[in-house]
Scaffold this active site. Sequence first.
Site, short mmCIF file in Angstrom:
data_model
loop_
_atom_site.label_atom_id
_atom_site.label_comp_id
_atom_site.label_asym_id
_atom_site.label_seq_id
_atom_site.Cartn_x
_atom_site.Cartn_y
_atom_site.Cartn_z
N MET A 30 0.84 -1.20 0.00
CA MET A 30 0.00 0.00 0.00
C MET A 30 0.87 1.25 0.00
O MET A 30 0.41 2.34 0.34
CB MET A 30 -0.94 -0.01 1.20
CG MET A 30 -1.90 -1.20 1.14
SD MET A 30 -3.41 -0.96 2.06
CE MET A 30 -2.76 -0.76 3.70
N GLY A 31 2.16 1.09 -0.34
CA GLY A 31 3.05 2.25 -0.45
C GLY A 31 3.56 2.74 0.89
O GLY A 31 3.50 2.01 1.89
N HIS A 37 9.34 -3.43 3.33
CA HIS A 37 8.86 -3.69 1.96
C HIS A 37 10.04 -4.03 1.04
O HIS A 37 9.97 -4.96 0.24
CB HIS A 37 8.17 -2.45 1.38
CG HIS A 37 6.95 -2.01 2.12
ND1 HIS A 37 6.90 -0.85 2.85
CD2 HIS A 37 5.71 -2.57 2.21
CE1 HIS A 37 5.69 -0.70 3.37
NE2 HIS A 37 4.96 -1.73 3.01
N GLN A 61 -10.29 -2.73 2.40
CA GLN A 61 -9.75 -3.41 3.59
C GLN A 61 -9.65 -2.50 4.80
O GLN A 61 -9.17 -2.91 5.85
CB GLN A 61 -8.42 -4.07 3.29
CG GLN A 61 -7.26 -3.13 3.13
CD GLN A 61 -6.03 -3.86 2.61
OE1 GLN A 61 -6.00 -4.32 1.48
NE2 GLN A 61 -5.02 -4.00 3.45
N GLY A 149 5.08 -10.21 3.94
CA GLY A 149 5.83 -10.13 5.18
C GLY A 149 5.11 -10.89 6.30
O GLY A 149 3.89 -10.85 6.40
N GLN A 155 -2.58 -12.31 7.85
CA GLN A 155 -2.79 -12.07 6.42
C GLN A 155 -2.07 -13.15 5.60
O GLN A 155 -2.63 -13.70 4.65
CB GLN A 155 -2.25 -10.68 6.06
CG GLN A 155 -2.08 -10.40 4.59
CD GLN A 155 -1.71 -8.95 4.34
OE1 GLN A 155 -2.53 -8.06 4.46
NE2 GLN A 155 -0.47 -8.69 4.00
N MET A 186 8.98 -2.49 11.64
CA MET A 186 8.77 -1.37 10.72
C MET A 186 7.37 -1.41 10.15
O MET A 186 6.84 -2.48 9.84
CB MET A 186 9.79 -1.44 9.58
CG MET A 186 11.16 -1.06 10.04
SD MET A 186 12.24 -0.85 8.62
CE MET A 186 13.78 -0.61 9.49
N SER A 188 4.41 1.39 7.89
CA SER A 188 4.11 2.71 7.32
C SER A 188 3.43 3.59 8.38
O SER A 188 3.58 4.81 8.37
CB SER A 188 3.19 2.56 6.11
OG SER A 188 3.76 1.65 5.19
P1 AMP Z 1 1.53 -2.95 3.46
O1 AMP Z 1 2.06 -1.91 2.54
O2 AMP Z 1 1.51 -2.55 4.89
O3 AMP Z 1 0.24 -3.55 2.96
O4 AMP Z 1 2.59 -4.14 3.40
C1 AMP Z 1 2.95 -4.75 2.20
C2 AMP Z 1 3.74 -5.99 2.48
O5 AMP Z 1 4.93 -5.64 3.19
C3 AMP Z 1 2.98 -6.98 3.37
O6 AMP Z 1 3.21 -8.29 2.91
C4 AMP Z 1 3.59 -6.76 4.73
O7 AMP Z 1 3.53 -7.87 5.58
C5 AMP Z 1 5.03 -6.44 4.35
N1 AMP Z 1 5.69 -5.72 5.45
C6 AMP Z 1 5.27 -4.57 6.03
N2 AMP Z 1 6.10 -4.24 7.05
C7 AMP Z 1 7.04 -5.20 7.10
C8 AMP Z 1 8.18 -5.44 7.96
N3 AMP Z 1 8.48 -4.62 8.95
N4 AMP Z 1 8.93 -6.54 7.73
C9 AMP Z 1 8.62 -7.39 6.72
N5 AMP Z 1 7.57 -7.23 5.89
C10 AMP Z 1 6.80 -6.16 6.07
#
Ligand code: AMP
Length: 276
Positions: A30-31, A37, A61, A149, A155, A186, A188
């Site tokens: 989601m950026g 990421h 979501q 992640g 998820q 970490m 966003s």
């Molecule tokens: P999001 O942008 O939050 O939807 O995350 C996109 C992908 O990045 C998802 O698969 C998350 O689980 C992964 N992700 C976000 N934060 C982390 C992190 N700190 N370590 C590893 N993967 C991450």
Amino acid sequence: MIRYQRKSYLTAYIKKQKKLGKTIGFIPTMGALHQGHLSLIKAAKEECDIAVCSIFVNPTQFNNKEDLDKYPRFLEEDMDLLKTVNCDIVFTPSVATIYPKGKKGFEAPVKGHIVDTLEGFFRPGHFHGMMQVVSLLLDIIQPTHLYMGLKDYQQFAICSKMVANQGRAVEMRGMPIVREKNGLAMSSRNERLSEKGKAEAGIIFESLQWIKENIDQFNIDELEKQAKTKIESNPAFKVEYLSIVDQINLEKADKNLIVLCAVWLEGIRLIDNLLL
Ligand code: AMP
């Protein structure tokens, strides 16, 4: 790096690459990208011929309109970061591109406890929307590998069941959580924490580690209770849930365990987990 905003051009590109026998690693995001990421893009680059990252803040979501409105959006910075890890393709669709027929009418491919518990309980509809967008993105991109992640462990567990139920030919890759020096996972959403908050939030990971170190000393209820008390010893923190469950179905169990939690700090909801 090529940027696609329309699905027809992207689909045509991928079709051509797959005909040439290339493997496609897909990373949905989601950026507001950070090192967490980027670790997924790096893994895809190592294992696959082509890494495709999507940036799409998916409205279906978010169970809370304010959370959706406040979600950070930094497209230019994100594109620069993706270039630093040699991402091949970035897909930045509009809401109309993803939902040409509207957002209603999606039948959830995974149902039951795994969807309704923990995050699903406190964020009703969240996983329905997540499965909807991941399904649509997988239809468009048709990757050979899907990178997610373990930060969003539930998820990942739900998506693993989803791709199996849908009979998709995609390999799931769950990648380790990338953390700040003090252990804060970490995210966003961390952008919205104060420096003090970020520093203090190390207590969340410390408490999860405390559980791992003491797993043989106390029973599960006691471990959960003590870790929760540890986090809430600072009144700025409020634990929404902290549960020790099994790693596959997220049910109460006594082996193959994981602890997952959601904690509020400064109006921000932080999630974390640790395999035990
Ligand atoms: P999001 O942008 O939050 O939807 O995350 C996109 C992908 O990045 C998802 O698969 C998350 O689980 C992964 N992700 C976000 N934060 C982390 C992190 N700190 N370590 C590893 N993967 C991450």
